[in-house]
Design a protein around this motif. Structure first.
Motif, PDB file in Angstrom:
ATOM      1  N   GLY A 165       0.823  -1.204   0.000  1.00 53.18           N
ATOM      2  CA  GLY A 165       0.000   0.000   0.000  1.00 53.18           C
ATOM      3  C   GLY A 165       0.856   1.251   0.000  1.00 53.18           C
ATOM      4  N   ILE A 166       2.109   1.110   0.488  1.00 55.75           N
ATOM      5  CA  ILE A 166       3.042   2.243   0.544  1.00 55.75           C
ATOM      6  C   ILE A 166       4.294   1.872  -0.245  1.00 55.75           C
ATOM      7  CG2 ILE A 166       4.154   3.920   2.065  1.00 55.75           C
ATOM      8  CD1 ILE A 166       2.527   2.699   4.359  1.00 55.75           C
ATOM      9  N   PRO A 167       4.285   2.023  -1.548  1.00 58.68           N
ATOM     10  CA  PRO A 167       5.472   1.660  -2.325  1.00 58.68           C
ATOM     11  C   PRO A 167       6.652   2.587  -2.081  1.00 58.68           C
ATOM     12  CG  PRO A 167       3.800   2.635  -3.734  1.00 58.68           C
ATOM     13  CD  PRO A 167       3.169   2.439  -2.404  1.00 58.68           C
ATOM     14  N   ALA A 204      -1.379  10.559   6.573  1.00 54.67           N
ATOM     15  CA  ALA A 204      -1.762   9.244   6.041  1.00 54.67           C
ATOM     16  C   ALA A 204      -3.270   9.152   5.913  1.00 54.67           C
ATOM     17  CB  ALA A 204      -1.254   8.143   6.965  1.00 54.67           C
ATOM     18  N   ARG A 205      -3.690   8.463   4.884  1.00 54.05           N
ATOM     19  CA  ARG A 205      -5.118   8.120   4.740  1.00 54.05           C
ATOM     20  C   ARG A 205      -5.206   6.592   4.702  1.00 54.05           C
ATOM     21  NH1 ARG A 205     -10.021  10.164   2.612  1.00 54.05           N
ATOM     22  NH2 ARG A 205      -9.067  12.114   1.955  1.00 54.05           N
ATOM     23  N   ILE A 206      -5.824   6.024   5.716  1.00 54.39           N
ATOM     24  CA  ILE A 206      -5.926   4.576   5.856  1.00 54.39           C
ATOM     25  C   ILE A 206      -7.378   4.236   6.128  1.00 54.39           C
ATOM     26  CG2 ILE A 206      -5.201   2.584   7.235  1.00 54.39           C
ATOM     27  CD1 ILE A 206      -2.632   4.268   7.861  1.00 54.39           C
ATOM     28  N   ASP A 207      -7.933   3.367   5.284  1.00 50.65           N
ATOM     29  CA  ASP A 207      -9.353   3.022   5.381  1.00 50.65           C
ATOM     30  C   ASP A 207     -10.226   4.268   5.468  1.00 50.65           C
ATOM     31  OD1 ASP A 207      -8.814   0.367   5.194  1.00 50.65           O
ATOM     32  OD2 ASP A 207      -9.053  -0.079   7.313  1.00 50.65           O
ATOM     33  N   ASN A 208      -9.870   5.255   4.625  1.00 49.72           N
ATOM     34  CA  ASN A 208     -10.622   6.500   4.495  1.00 49.72           C
ATOM     35  C   ASN A 208     -10.625   7.365   5.766  1.00 49.72           C
ATOM     36  OD1 ASN A 208     -11.425   6.112   1.767  1.00 49.72           O
ATOM     37  ND2 ASN A 208     -12.969   4.648   2.452  1.00 49.72           N
ATOM     38  N   LYS A 209      -9.711   7.085   6.696  1.00 51.36           N
ATOM     39  CA  LYS A 209      -9.512   7.951   7.851  1.00 51.36           C
ATOM     40  C   LYS A 209      -8.137   8.599   7.734  1.00 51.36           C
ATOM     41  CE  LYS A 209     -12.468   5.352  11.027  1.00 51.36           C
ATOM     42  NZ  LYS A 209     -12.536   4.614  12.328  1.00 51.36           N
ATOM     43  N   GLU A 210      -8.026   9.841   8.212  1.00 46.23           N
ATOM     44  CA  GLU A 210      -6.780  10.580   8.038  1.00 46.23           C
ATOM     45  C   GLU A 210      -6.064  10.780   9.372  1.00 46.23           C
ATOM     46  OE1 GLU A 210      -8.349  14.030   6.100  1.00 46.23           O
ATOM     47  OE2 GLU A 210      -8.066  13.180   4.105  1.00 46.23           O
ATOM     48  N   TYR A 211      -4.725  10.786   9.277  1.00 49.50           N
ATOM     49  CA  TYR A 211      -3.877  10.916  10.459  1.00 49.50           C
ATOM     50  C   TYR A 211      -2.779  11.931  10.154  1.00 49.50           C
ATOM     51  CZ  TYR A 211      -6.320   6.603  11.484  1.00 49.50           C
ATOM     52  OH  TYR A 211      -7.319   5.664  11.684  1.00 49.50           O
ATOM     53  N   TRP A 264      -5.797  -2.356   8.586  1.00 49.00           N
ATOM     54  CA  TRP A 264      -5.667  -1.796   7.241  1.00 49.00           C
ATOM     55  C   TRP A 264      -6.335  -2.685   6.207  1.00 49.00           C
ATOM     56  CZ3 TRP A 264      -0.297   0.724   6.053  1.00 49.00           C
ATOM     57  CH2 TRP A 264      -0.035   1.719   7.003  1.00 49.00           C
ATOM     58  N   ASN A 265      -7.359  -2.149   5.580  1.00 52.99           N
ATOM     59  CA  ASN A 265      -7.921  -2.805   4.407  1.00 52.99           C
ATOM     60  C   ASN A 265      -7.489  -2.095   3.136  1.00 52.99           C
ATOM     61  OD1 ASN A 265      -9.488  -4.810   5.818  1.00 52.99           O
ATOM     62  ND2 ASN A 265     -10.844  -3.154   6.463  1.00 52.99           N
ATOM     63  N   SER A 266      -7.297  -0.800   3.238  1.00 55.55           N
ATOM     64  CA  SER A 266      -6.844  -0.041   2.079  1.00 55.55           C
ATOM     65  C   SER A 266      -5.992   1.133   2.539  1.00 55.55           C
ATOM     66  CB  SER A 266      -8.034   0.480   1.266  1.00 55.55           C
ATOM     67  OG  SER A 266      -8.787   1.402   2.043  1.00 55.55           O
ATOM     68  N   VAL A 267      -5.028   1.490   1.709  1.00 54.69           N
ATOM     69  CA  VAL A 267      -4.147   2.620   1.994  1.00 54.69           C
ATOM     70  C   VAL A 267      -4.303   3.639   0.875  1.00 54.69           C
ATOM     71  CG1 VAL A 267      -1.785   3.366   2.413  1.00 54.69           C
ATOM     72  CG2 VAL A 267      -2.494   1.079   3.106  1.00 54.69           C
ATOM     73  N   GLY A 268      -4.713   4.843   1.246  1.00 54.54           N
ATOM     74  CA  GLY A 268      -4.785   5.899   0.246  1.00 54.54           C
ATOM     75  C   GLY A 268      -3.401   6.450  -0.028  1.00 54.54           C
ATOM     76  N   ILE A 273       7.799   0.586   6.385  1.00 54.54           N
ATOM     77  CA  ILE A 273       6.655   0.928   5.523  1.00 54.54           C
ATOM     78  C   ILE A 273       6.066  -0.290   4.820  1.00 54.54           C
ATOM     79  CG2 ILE A 273       7.453   3.294   5.152  1.00 54.54           C
ATOM     80  CD1 ILE A 273       8.335   2.460   2.340  1.00 54.54           C
ATOM     81  N   CYS A 274       6.640  -1.480   5.046  1.00 51.59           N
ATOM     82  CA  CYS A 274       6.067  -2.696   4.450  1.00 51.59           C
ATOM     83  C   CYS A 274       4.756  -3.011   5.153  1.00 51.59           C
ATOM     84  CB  CYS A 274       7.038  -3.864   4.582  1.00 51.59           C
ATOM     85  SG  CYS A 274       6.352  -5.424   3.932  1.00 51.59           S
TER      86      CYS A 274
END
Length: 245
Positions: free
Chosen positions: A47-49, A89-96, A181-185, A235-236
């Protein structure tokens, strides 16, 4: 009469100013896979290349820098020199939104950047938090963890594993949230060196090399060699059960 050559319109650089911990084309040292979001042979994706910065994050650093320079507790400190970093970061549509500083302020017995230094940040106003996780000591069997909160063992060949850099604190701070984490923006980060106006010659010598080498900006900082080696592990976000033994 010679014809005038038509000027090409100016195009701003599309490259991010700086990357931290390598590029998406590199191989991940944790899972052994290409750091890519493109699926190949059914292999799990990253999700984080890569970690890149942004103009918005550079603006946040500028504001924090201004706040630090107006803090009377710091202006006369001869030891005042550190790296500071910001992460979004945006993770599962939440921002940090996280902020960290390297090292330790002996007078305050805490991190250099305090909540009072977050005032006047207009980018996502009021949503920033400071993080200061302890850097694990692998030799003492203290566990490292990834941004996904998964245990990871770094290569023992990495020098200065416990170096308290702001980038590492940001990533460990995100991982400590133990997010599902299901998805990483995206995960983006930017760093810069802060040197107090009355810092000693010794402190100035330490931080003089940490000016950025980016395409669009000369004051944000590139990663040190220790972070270049450590960041790829952290970041893996490939789940542990999907990594071949």
């Amino acid at each position: 009469m010679p014809t005038k050559t038509k000027k090409r319109p100016y195009k701003p650089a599309v490259e991010p100013n700086l990357r931290h911990g390598g590029r998406a084309s590199d191989t991940c040292p944790r899972c052994g896979l290409a750091r890519s979001k493109k699926k190949t042979d059914g292999k799990p994706l990253h999700g984080i290349p890569e970690l890149v910065d942004s103009a918005d994050l550079r603006g946040v650093l500028r504001t924090v820098d201004d706040n630090l320079r107006s803090d009377s507790e710091l202006t006369g400190d001869p030891d005042c020199g550190f790296m500071m970093g910001v992460l979004e970061a945006r993770i599962d549509n939440k921002e940090y939104y996280l902020i960290a500083s390297s090292g330790w302020n002996k007078k305050l017995e805490g991190p250099w950047i305090q909540p009072k230094h977050l005032k006047n940040i207009t980018y996502h106003r009021g949503e920033w938090e400071t993080v200061n996780p302890k850097i694990p000591d692998q030799e003492k069997r203290e566990e490292w963890w990834t941004v996904r909160g998964a245990r990871v063992e770094l290569s023992p060949t990495v020098d200065n594993l416990t170096k308290p850099c702001s980038a590492i604190k940001l990533l460990l701070g995100l991982g400590a949230k133990k997010l599902a984490w299901n998805s990483v923006g995206y995960v983006r980060m930017s760093e810069m060196a802060y040197v107090g106006s009355n810092a000693s010659a010794k402190i100035r010598a330490i931080f003089k090399n940490w000016h950025g080498k980016g395409a669009t900006n000369s004051w944000t900082a590139h990663s040190c060699k220790e972070c270049e080696a450590r960041v790829p592990y952290l970041i893996c976000d490939v789940p542990t059960n999907m990594i071949d033994p």
